[in-house]
Design a protein around this motif. Structure first.
Motif, PDB file in Angstrom:
ATOM      1  N   ALA A 170       0.900  -1.052  -0.264  1.00  0.00           N
ATOM      2  CA  ALA A 170      -0.458   0.300  -0.193  1.00  0.00           C
ATOM      3  C   ALA A 170       0.488   1.075  -0.090  1.00  0.00           C
ATOM      4  O   ALA A 170       0.843   2.116  -1.244  1.00  0.00           O
ATOM      5  N   ASP A 171       1.441   1.648   0.438  1.00  0.00           N
ATOM      6  CA  ASP A 171       2.918   2.042   0.979  1.00  0.00           C
ATOM      7  C   ASP A 171       3.928   3.002  -0.290  1.00  0.00           C
ATOM      8  O   ASP A 171       3.713   3.721  -1.222  1.00  0.00           O
ATOM      9  N   LEU A 222      -5.351  -0.380   2.115  1.00  0.00           N
ATOM     10  CA  LEU A 222      -5.329   0.594   1.355  1.00  0.00           C
ATOM     11  C   LEU A 222      -7.177   1.160   1.862  1.00  0.00           C
ATOM     12  O   LEU A 222      -6.762   3.196   2.130  1.00  0.00           O
ATOM     13  N   VAL A 269       2.154   6.669  -7.080  1.00  0.00           N
ATOM     14  CA  VAL A 269       1.014   8.119  -7.218  1.00  0.00           C
ATOM     15  C   VAL A 269       1.854   8.881  -6.758  1.00  0.00           C
ATOM     16  O   VAL A 269       1.762   9.629  -7.742  1.00  0.00           O
ATOM     17  N   ALA A 270       2.191   9.459  -5.584  1.00  0.00           N
ATOM     18  CA  ALA A 270       3.039  11.091  -5.431  1.00  0.00           C
ATOM     19  C   ALA A 270       4.358  11.232  -6.421  1.00  0.00           C
ATOM     20  O   ALA A 270       4.281  12.199  -7.312  1.00  0.00           O
ATOM     21  N   LEU A 323      -8.945   6.382  -5.004  1.00  0.00           N
ATOM     22  CA  LEU A 323      -7.652   7.437  -3.703  1.00  0.00           C
ATOM     23  C   LEU A 323      -7.643   8.243  -4.366  1.00  0.00           C
ATOM     24  O   LEU A 323      -7.642   8.808  -5.555  1.00  0.00           O
ATOM     25  N   ASN A 324      -7.826   9.279  -2.910  1.00  0.00           N
ATOM     26  CA  ASN A 324      -7.380  10.899  -3.233  1.00  0.00           C
ATOM     27  C   ASN A 324      -6.625  11.379  -1.933  1.00  0.00           C
ATOM     28  O   ASN A 324      -6.375  10.520  -1.206  1.00  0.00           O
ATOM     29  N   GLU A 325      -6.763  12.852  -2.277  1.00  0.00           N
ATOM     30  CA  GLU A 325      -5.332  13.129  -0.947  1.00  0.00           C
ATOM     31  C   GLU A 325      -5.766  12.059   0.684  1.00  0.00           C
ATOM     32  O   GLU A 325      -5.073  11.711   1.202  1.00  0.00           O
ATOM     33  N   CYS A 358      -8.928   6.649   0.708  1.00  0.00           N
ATOM     34  CA  CYS A 358      -9.352   5.985   0.112  1.00  0.00           C
ATOM     35  C   CYS A 358     -11.136   4.319  -0.025  1.00  0.00           C
ATOM     36  O   CYS A 358     -11.181   4.525   1.529  1.00  0.00           O
ATOM     37  N   ARG A 363       1.121   4.129  -2.868  1.00  0.00           N
ATOM     38  CA  ARG A 363       0.954   5.667  -2.457  1.00  0.00           C
ATOM     39  C   ARG A 363       1.918   6.812  -3.179  1.00  0.00           C
ATOM     40  O   ARG A 363       2.131   7.458  -3.478  1.00  0.00           O
TER      41      ARG A 363
END
Length: 155
Positions: free
Chosen positions: A88-89, A119, A95-96, A138-140, A143, A92
């Motif tokens: 999950a990390d 998530l 995505v970042a 997923l948003n800021e 999820c 993320r």
């Protein structure tokens, strides 16, 4: 952004190791059916991550031609006993760093269920049939599990 989590297609039970189990004909057909259905909704994927296990790699081989894909990566960490929090990390972070809008992950039980839970902060831990696909948004701040479809539910 959307994260699609897919369990590999049906695999044979016998091989010299779990990692070497191959898809059955039914598994190939289920996977193709799901890819055909998903590609009508999401024809382009920014990134695909798949397990190095034979059945997950074969699932990607079956479904890959249904999509336009920018990057495909074999991910050693998304095996059946992978660490869901770590995965999950990693998602993320992808995505970042790359600003991906769509990621497809092709993996196994039980990690696909645990990853969904990781998530969604423990809100959802669905059971995945073979070739099932979950859509997470997923948003800021959050999820959410939007849906989970199987080859039977799309027929």
């Amino acid at each position: 952004m959307k994260i699609y989590i897919m369990r590999h297609g049906q695999a044979g039970l016998y091989a010299s190791s779990d990692a070497e189990r191959e898809l059955t004909g039914t598994g190939r057909q289920q996977s193709a059916d799901m890819a055909s259905w998903l590609s009508a909704i999401e024809p382009t994927l920014d990134c695909v991550l798949h397990s190095p296990y034979v059945r997950a790699a074969q699932t990607w081989q079956v479904i890959g031609n249904f999509f336009t894909v920018n990057k495909v990566q074999v991910c050693e960490d998304i095996t059946p006993d992978g660490d869901a929090e770590f995965i999950a990390d990693y998602i993320r972070a992808l995505v970042a760093e790359y600003n991906y809008e769509t990621i497809l992950l092709v993996s196994h039980l039980p990690v696909v269920s645990y990853l969904t839970a990781a998530l969604t902060n423990g809100k959802h831990m669905p059971a995945f049939a073979t070739s099932a696909i979950a859509c997470l948004e997923l948003n800021e701040n959050d999820c959410q599990l939007k849906w989970l479809e199987t080859s039977q539910s799309i027929s």
